[in-house]
Design a protein around this motif. Structure first.
Motif, PDB file in Angstrom:
ATOM      1  N   PRO A 347       0.854  -1.247  -0.065  1.00 56.48           N
ATOM      2  CA  PRO A 347       0.185   0.012   0.053  1.00 56.48           C
ATOM      3  C   PRO A 347       0.993   1.222  -0.049  1.00 56.48           C
ATOM      4  CG  PRO A 347       0.127  -0.887   2.342  1.00 56.48           C
ATOM      5  CD  PRO A 347       0.683  -1.897   1.126  1.00 56.48           C
ATOM      6  N   LYS A 348       1.907   1.128   0.016  1.00 51.63           N
ATOM      7  CA  LYS A 348       3.075   2.398   0.311  1.00 51.63           C
ATOM      8  C   LYS A 348       3.677   2.613  -0.974  1.00 51.63           C
ATOM      9  CE  LYS A 348       2.046   3.090   4.475  1.00 51.63           C
ATOM     10  NZ  LYS A 348       1.230   4.149   4.913  1.00 51.63           N
ATOM     11  N   MET A 349       3.228   2.005  -2.143  1.00 47.41           N
ATOM     12  CA  MET A 349       4.140   2.241  -3.679  1.00 47.41           C
ATOM     13  C   MET A 349       3.261   3.133  -4.388  1.00 47.41           C
ATOM     14  SD  MET A 349       5.457  -0.530  -6.064  1.00 47.41           S
ATOM     15  CE  MET A 349       6.502  -0.075  -7.373  1.00 47.41           C
ATOM     16  N   GLY A 350       3.942   4.328  -4.759  1.00 46.95           N
ATOM     17  CA  GLY A 350       3.043   5.274  -5.580  1.00 46.95           C
ATOM     18  C   GLY A 350       2.777   4.893  -6.956  1.00 46.95           C
ATOM     19  N   GLN A 351       3.683   4.110  -7.449  1.00 52.15           N
ATOM     20  CA  GLN A 351       3.394   3.808  -8.987  1.00 52.15           C
ATOM     21  C   GLN A 351       2.058   2.786  -9.103  1.00 52.15           C
ATOM     22  OE1 GLN A 351       7.010   2.238 -10.527  1.00 52.15           O
ATOM     23  NE2 GLN A 351       8.001   4.028 -10.703  1.00 52.15           N
ATOM     24  N   LEU A 352       1.987   2.024  -8.009  1.00 53.26           N
ATOM     25  CA  LEU A 352       0.971   1.212  -7.985  1.00 53.26           C
ATOM     26  C   LEU A 352      -0.475   2.054  -8.439  1.00 53.26           C
ATOM     27  CD1 LEU A 352       1.480  -1.777  -5.730  1.00 53.26           C
ATOM     28  CD2 LEU A 352       1.115  -2.156  -7.880  1.00 53.26           C
ATOM     29  N   PHE A 353      -0.818   3.079  -7.459  1.00 58.66           N
ATOM     30  CA  PHE A 353      -1.807   3.918  -7.406  1.00 58.66           C
ATOM     31  C   PHE A 353      -1.852   4.556  -8.776  1.00 58.66           C
ATOM     32  CE2 PHE A 353      -1.398   3.512  -2.878  1.00 58.66           C
ATOM     33  CZ  PHE A 353      -2.848   3.236  -2.712  1.00 58.66           C
TER      34      PHE A 353
END
Length: 507
Positions: A347-353
């Motif tokens: 949940p802390k990875m920006g690229q996934l969002f």
């Protein structure tokens, strides 16, 4: 008279000189005394040889029967049978019972340091590290300059997170006896402290001592790969494959480097060797899938990635790659499914969002897409792909003011990366930025001031390459690919490299 005297003289001479027949007769030798009967061994030691024989043959049932008889005959006062019984119990996973047997051996023979070392080993396996250190210290007083005792004390201190004492004991163990395992554990402690340069130095010294060890060569190559020293990394990985052509870690690392240079056919050839050795390796099938993705064989890529996902259902990197491939195939609902699962695990990875926002944009859910972009920026405000995608998304919504703000931030971040030489500037990323800048009337940037085209109508800019893979196990460091797959040496960080493929086509 004279005749009688001659006859008597002849008889006397014959008596004094025996005949040749009498000389040739052998003299009978005296019989040798019968050897004495072999001494009877004490009852405590009588069957030790047979117990040892069964144990080394792994005939544990026969071994346990002999031990039971011996213990019954000696009322439990037999050291070696109890020692072997403790070893068998440890192999069966009955650590507490094994500890009790070793303690009995230590009571029977308190001067034997091996008994104390085994007691300490059992305490270590039970997680009682402080007690294990105390017993090892007592054993060290009996056996000076023992490499094993110093090494195991260092490992215990490492688990207690007393890294200074751990390094001291491991260095002492290396002084007593240079051993590969002590070097590996010492380097592991430096990696846990974040000192990768010292870890590399330790592995260099280990290779000087053991230059043909493929595991040491592979791990050193992975550390160089993590430091972005690709030439040295490839050299050590090549040496490792020279000594062990089927070394899976080295094959995965070398193959991932080939994938980075778009040499997919050679990488697949390497992976074919690894697949014969570890056909159920999730990182391997992930790498194979991304090779097919690079060759634009998307169906084969999805098939391999789903097999990897079956083998490692909770690996967010595989789910990331599956989401990226489905975005490329314009299967946005499936992409949303896999990217949501990846976000739950990471949940802390920006690229996934950001990728989730791209999928939501194509599913006409602009409100949630905007929230996803905002969350991505909150997690990683300096990622150039997030800034450019969000700016393009806002431009398509008509919010030119906010789009301009994020585009300026994108240009600043990109310029910093270009100045430091840390960014691999993707041509398609720069082309999209060159079209968007003039449309937002902020095209005076030194980076893209020569671009004068109109922005693309695509809801997103080029997407980032799949994230690097990080194996949490330090011994291995190598169970993972690099972009576009798992990187055996990469630490968990957001990659600034961009893919040369557009995951969301503009048409």
């Amino acid at each position: 008279m004279e005749d009688d005297n001659a006859t008597n003289d002849a008889i006397k001479q014959a008596a004094s000189n025996p005949s040749l027949d009498e000389i040739k007769q052998p003299v009978k030798a005296q019989p040798k005394p019968r050897p004495k009967k072999a001494p009877e061994l004490p009852i405590f030691e009588r069957r030790n040889w047979l117990i040892h024989l069964h144990y080394v043959r792994k005939e544990y049932e026969a071994c346990k029967m002999l031990i039971k008889e011996q213990v019954a005959e000696t009322s439990g006062m037999c050291e070696y049978p109890l020692y072997v019984q403790a070893l068998i119990l440890r192999q069966m996973g009955r650590i507490q019972e094994s500890l009790e047997c070793f303690q009995t051996c230590a009571l029977i023979n308190a001067q034997n340091s091996d008994n104390l070392k085994q007691v300490a080993r059992s305490l270590f396996l039970l997680g009682r590290h402080k007690a294990a250190i105390d017993v090892y210290s007592e054993a060290a007083r009996m056996s000076s300059r023992d490499w094993e005792i110093s090494h195991n004390q260092g490992v215990c201190y490492m688990y207690l997170k007393e890294y200074m004492k751990a390094k001291e004991m491991l260095k002492q163990a290396i002084q007593f006896n240079r051993h590969d395992l002590s070097y590996v554990m010492l380097a592991k402690i430096y990696l846990m402290e974040g000192d990768i340069h010292m870890a590399i130095d330790v592995y260099k010294r280990a290779i000087e001592f053991s230059p043909e060890n493929p595991e040491l060569l592979t791990t050193l190559g992975l550390l160089y790969l993590q430091m972005n020293q690709n030439q040295r990394a490839f050299e050590h990985l090549g040496n490792a494959l020279t000594y062990d052509p089927s070394n899976v870690k080295a094959i995965l690392a070398a193959g991932s480097m080939m994938q980075q240079h778009n040499d997919y056919d050679v990488a697949l050839t390497k992976y074919r060797i690894a697949a014969a050795a570890v056909p159920e390796s999730a990182p391997l099938w992930n790498n194979i899938g991304m090779c097919f993705f690079g060759r634009k064989k998307y169906v084969a890529a999805i098939s391999c990635l789903k097999r990897a996902g079956y083998l490692a259902s909770f690996d967010w990197r595989i789910l990331y790659n599956l989401g990226l491939v489905h975005l490329t195939m314009q299967q946005y609902a499936s992409a949303f499914h896999f990217l949501s699962a990846a976000i739950n695990l990471k949940p802390k990875m920006g690229q996934l969002f950001m990728l989730l926002a791209v999928a939501l944009t194509h599913l006409d859910d602009t409100d949630n897409a905007k929230q996803a972009y905002e969350q991505a920026l909150q997690l990683d405000s300096k990622d150039v792909s997030i800034l450019l995608n969000f700016s393009l998304f806002l431009y398509n919504l008509g919010d030119r003011k906010t789009a301009t703000k994020h585009f300026i931030a994108f240009e600043q971040s990109m310029q910093k990366l270009k100045d430091t030489g840390a960014a691999d500037l993707d041509a398609e990323l720069m082309d999209t930025a060159g079209k968007l800048g003039p449309a937002l009337q902020v095209g005076e940037s030194l980076v893209w001031k020569d671009k004068a085209n109109q922005p693309s109508t695509s809801p997103s800019a080029p997407l980032p390459a799949p994230p690097p893979y990080t194996d949490t196990s330090t011994e291995a460091l190598a169970n993972a690919p690099t972009p576009p797959t798992h990187d055996p040496a990469a630490s968990e960080q957001n990659s600034n490299t961009r893919s040369d493929r557009v995951a969301v086509p503009s048409q």
